[in-house]
Every structure is written in C-alpha cells, then in structure tokens.
Scaffold this motif. Structure first.
Motif, short mmCIF file in Angstrom:
data_model
loop_
_atom_site.label_atom_id
_atom_site.label_comp_id
_atom_site.label_asym_id
_atom_site.label_seq_id
_atom_site.Cartn_x
_atom_site.Cartn_y
_atom_site.Cartn_z
N ASP A 133 9.83 68.75 47.02
CA ASP A 133 8.76 68.27 47.66
C ASP A 133 9.26 67.25 48.92
N ARG A 184 7.66 63.60 49.28
CA ARG A 184 7.94 62.29 48.50
C ARG A 184 8.83 61.50 48.92
N GLU A 198 9.70 71.75 41.47
CA GLU A 198 8.73 71.46 42.59
C GLU A 198 8.80 69.85 43.24
#
Lengths: 204, 253
Positions: free
Chosen positions: A76, A79, A72
C-alpha cells in the motif's frame, strides 16, 4: 459397554476436538451440526479450510499473513513508509490495525524472547528487521511488543541493536486502561503511568 | 493447607490457558512450589496487572479446590519489570528461577530456600557484581538442599594439603581433593587455585548480602560459574540455557 460413535463421526469429533478451546462435548455438538447442514455448505467449509491452508503464507518483507508474495500493507503506497511498528504476533498486528490510527508499516517478530521456553533471538525475525532498517530508510521504529517481561526484554534487545543506526526508537506507553479502575491498578502499572504522564491538552 | 490460604511467593513461570487465563508456578514461603490458575490475567483490565509476571514477589490469596488452586488476589512486593531492560540481570535471574523450579517439589515448603531466592531478587537490583551474587546463590541453594560441597577435607584422603598452589574440584564426588590424590583433570575434575578454594569456602559461610568483591577478575568469575554449572549439570541435568541467551545478547553488541 459404553456407546460408540460410528466410525466417520468418531473421526470428525476427534479432529474437531484438536482445535483450541474445544472439548469433547463441544466437538460432539459441532460434528452433529455439520452433519445437519447441506452438502454444499459442508463443502464450502472444507474447501475454505484447505484453501486458506494452501494459499496463506508469510509476507516476504514483514511476515504478516498474506496470499501474495508481499502483503497488502507492505504494497500500500498510501501508507507512511518511514515508520515501522514492531509487533510480536499477527494477532497483535490485527489489534493495532483495528485502531485505524496507525498508518505506517509493520514487522512481525513471530514471538518474544523467552529463555525459559527456549525462545532465543535467533528464532525470531530480528535479523530480518535489522536488514530492513539498513535498506528501507525507516525514520522511526515503534516497539509494540507486549507490556510483560518477555516483551520488555525483546524490546530492550531490539533497541540495543538499533542504537548504531541512529533511528528514533519509541516504545508504546504504559498506563492504566481506559474504563479501568485506579483502585485495582497494580503498583508497577501505576508507577509507570505516573512516570509517563503528559501535559493535559484541552479541546482545540 | 486450608482451603483458603494466604502466603507470599515468587512467580517462577507461567503457561497460557484458554483465552485470557494462565497457570502460574509460584514458589511460596509457606507451601513450597504451587501451581495455580489465574483467571483473566491476560486481559488489559485484569486486577492482577503485572503481578503474575515472572520473578515478581507477591502476597497472594488463593483457594484450593478439589484438584486445582485458584489465585484470587495478589499484591506486589517487588517487581522485576523495571529491571527487565537490563538483559544481563534478567538472564541471570531467569536462570536462577529455573534452578529453583527444577529442584523443588510441589507443596514441599522450604522457607530457607524461599528467603535465599527472595534476597537474591532484592539484591540483584543494586549489586555491582551480579555474576558473583548469582554464583554464590547457586552454592547456597545446593547447601540448603543437602548438596553442600566438601571443601574442608579431601574427598579421597580426608586430609587437605594446606596452602597448596592447586586443588582439584571433583564434581561427581561433590568436593575438593588434593592435587596429588587424583591422576590429572578430566571433564568433571576441574583444577582450581587456592584462591578460588578460599572464595568457595567463604561463599558457604557468608550471607548473600555480604558477598561483595569488586576486585574479582573475570577469569575467576568464569571458573566459578563453570564449576557450578557443571555441578548442576552432572547431578541434576540442569543446563545453563540463559548462557546462550546472554552470549547472543552480548556478541551482537
């Protein structure tokens, strides 16, 4: 003659006693508890163990635990993708993640270099880390290995490999823990804390 | 050993125990090698801090219970932490600590060996030529433990040809032989030069602190460590693992 458990119970106790930190007494208590819960609950427990064991694997990129091909955190897009935090184990990743203050990516080494225990650089995911640096456009590597000798050695080893890439390489600060007592801080830690002192910033 | 005792010691290794504890192996001055539990040492706020890291020299206060020793207080005398960034010195030091660990029995004090190891750790920091220091350490350690190599007489004919060009170091026999006494060299029979023989003789008499020689060629050094490693391997089955570690560090440089 000593008391003997009935066979299925003995097996359950034996298996539970294999878990870390669980002795024979605790294993017995857990086994008896499991016998007391409903069949559905027991099934959920059993299935969750098997399920986790079957589905969880290591992320292809950062070696974090995940049930997908890529974890994850790596997926993402919110980020920061040019900062990389290098940690020894998934537990360290979880500790850093829990702070909520870090929004970059990770790389899990799967341990630290320790020639005494026969753990050498090849046993870790250092090579994979270097190939990530070649392709991902990382601007900063934060070495977040443990502040003990093995962690230091690992950090020094990685820092040396990174040097040719001209990527900013940082090491987490050493110092006195908040809530600790200076009186009990050891000399090495205190020396490092003094060396790493910072300009005192007042509230804005 | 009284129930509560204080001594000095060097941390050889440690294994993790429970959530935050460790069992550390300490080579102490007064009680030889001991194994003790250090409670809570892995917590960030532990009073032990970095004192239980490998190769640290500490003063310690410990308690001997029925079965186990518990370390209750410690104070650092010398820490290896600041040097651990130097992978080469670290590899050497960790190898020495492994030899000490393998060759010492529990609760068998050996103050001479302790002093030698302590000196090594102090000296390693500033020494220009760490390899020579460590090789000298190995031979001095063997001498203290009663395995001093025979370097004055031939292990076969009990004479030694003076100033011959070559000699042979016979590892199973534990000493040097004339070039003519042995039929050729083997895996454990190493040809050495007169210069190397003199160097070995000097190592055995001179104190660790006085062993300096900046002009030693790398070839001599590697021969020196080859003999010591073979000796330790043949007689005690100790393998120089840190060599692989150092190799992997320096090949990728």
């Amino acid at each position: 003659m000593s008391y003997q458990y009935t066979r299925p119970l003995a097996i359950l106790i034996e298996e539970l006693a294999k878990l870390p930190g669980i002795g024979p007494k605790t294993a017995q208590r857990l086994a008896l508890y499991i016998l007391n819960i409903s069949k559905e609950e027991a099934n959920i427990l059993a299935r969750s163990i098997v399920n986790a064991k079957e589905k969880i694997k290591k992320c292809r990129i950062c070696y974090n635990l995940t049930d997908q091909d890529v974890c994850e955190i790596c997926q993402d897009n919110a980020r920061q993708r040019d900062v990389l935090c290098v940690v020894e184990t998934v537990r360290d990743l979880m500790a850093v993640e829990k702070t909520g203050g870090y929004k970059g990516l990770y790389h899990v080494l799967q341990g630290a270099i320790s020639p005494l225990d026969g753990i050498e650089p090849e046993h870790l995911t250092i090579e994979q880390l270097i190939s990530r640096l070649k392709t991902e456009g990382i601007k900063e590597v934060i070495l977040t290995t443990n502040p003990n000798i093995e962690g230091e050695v690992t950090a020094a080893y990685i820092a040396r490999l990174i040097r040719p890439f001209n990527i900013k390489t940082t090491r987490i600060a050493y110092g006195v823990p908040i809530g600790g007592d200076l009186e009990f801080a050891d000399e090495v830690t205190l020396t490092q804390a003094l060396l790493g002192r910072q300009v005192f910033k007042n509230e804005k | 050993m009284s129930r509560l005792f204080r001594t000095e010691g060097i941390i050889l290794k440690s294994i993790k125990l429970n959530e935050a504890d460790k069992i550390v192996t300490i080579f102490t001055k007064d009680y030889g090698k001991i194994k003790g539990i250090v409670k809570g040492v892995r917590k960030t706020r532990s009073q032990f801090g970095s004192s239980m890291e490998n190769l640290t020299i500490i003063k310690l206060l410990a308690y001997k219970g029925k079965n186990l020793i518990t370390i209750s207080q410690s104070e650092i005398i010398n820490s290896f932490f600041s040097q651990s960034k130097d992978l080469f010195r670290y590899g050497l030091a960790i190898h020495c600590s492994k030899i000490i660990d393998k060759l010492s029995a529990e609760e068998d004090p050996n103050p001479k060996l302790y002093e030698l190891f302590q000196n090594l750790l102090f000296l390693l920091n500033d020494e220009q030529n760490p390899t020579l220091l460590v090789e000298s350490f190995k031979w001095k350690l063997l001498t203290i433990l009663g395995f001093q190599p025979e370097l004055k007489k031939c292990v076969y004919c009990h004479n030694l040809a003076k100033k011959d060009e070559y000699y042979i170091f016979d590892i199973p026999r534990g000493g040097v032989s004339c070039f003519n006494c042995l039929n050729g060299t083997g895996r454990y029979q190493i040809k050495i030069t007169y210069y190397l023989l003199r160097l070995l003789q000097r190592i055995l008499v001179v104190d660790l602190i006085d062993i300096h020689n900046k002009s030693l060629s790398p070839i001599i050094l590697s021969e020196l460590s080859k003999i010591a490693d073979l000796f330790l391997n043949f007689h005690f089955e100790i393998e120089n693992r840190s060599k692989y570690f150092l190799k992997s560090c320096y090949l990728k440089k």
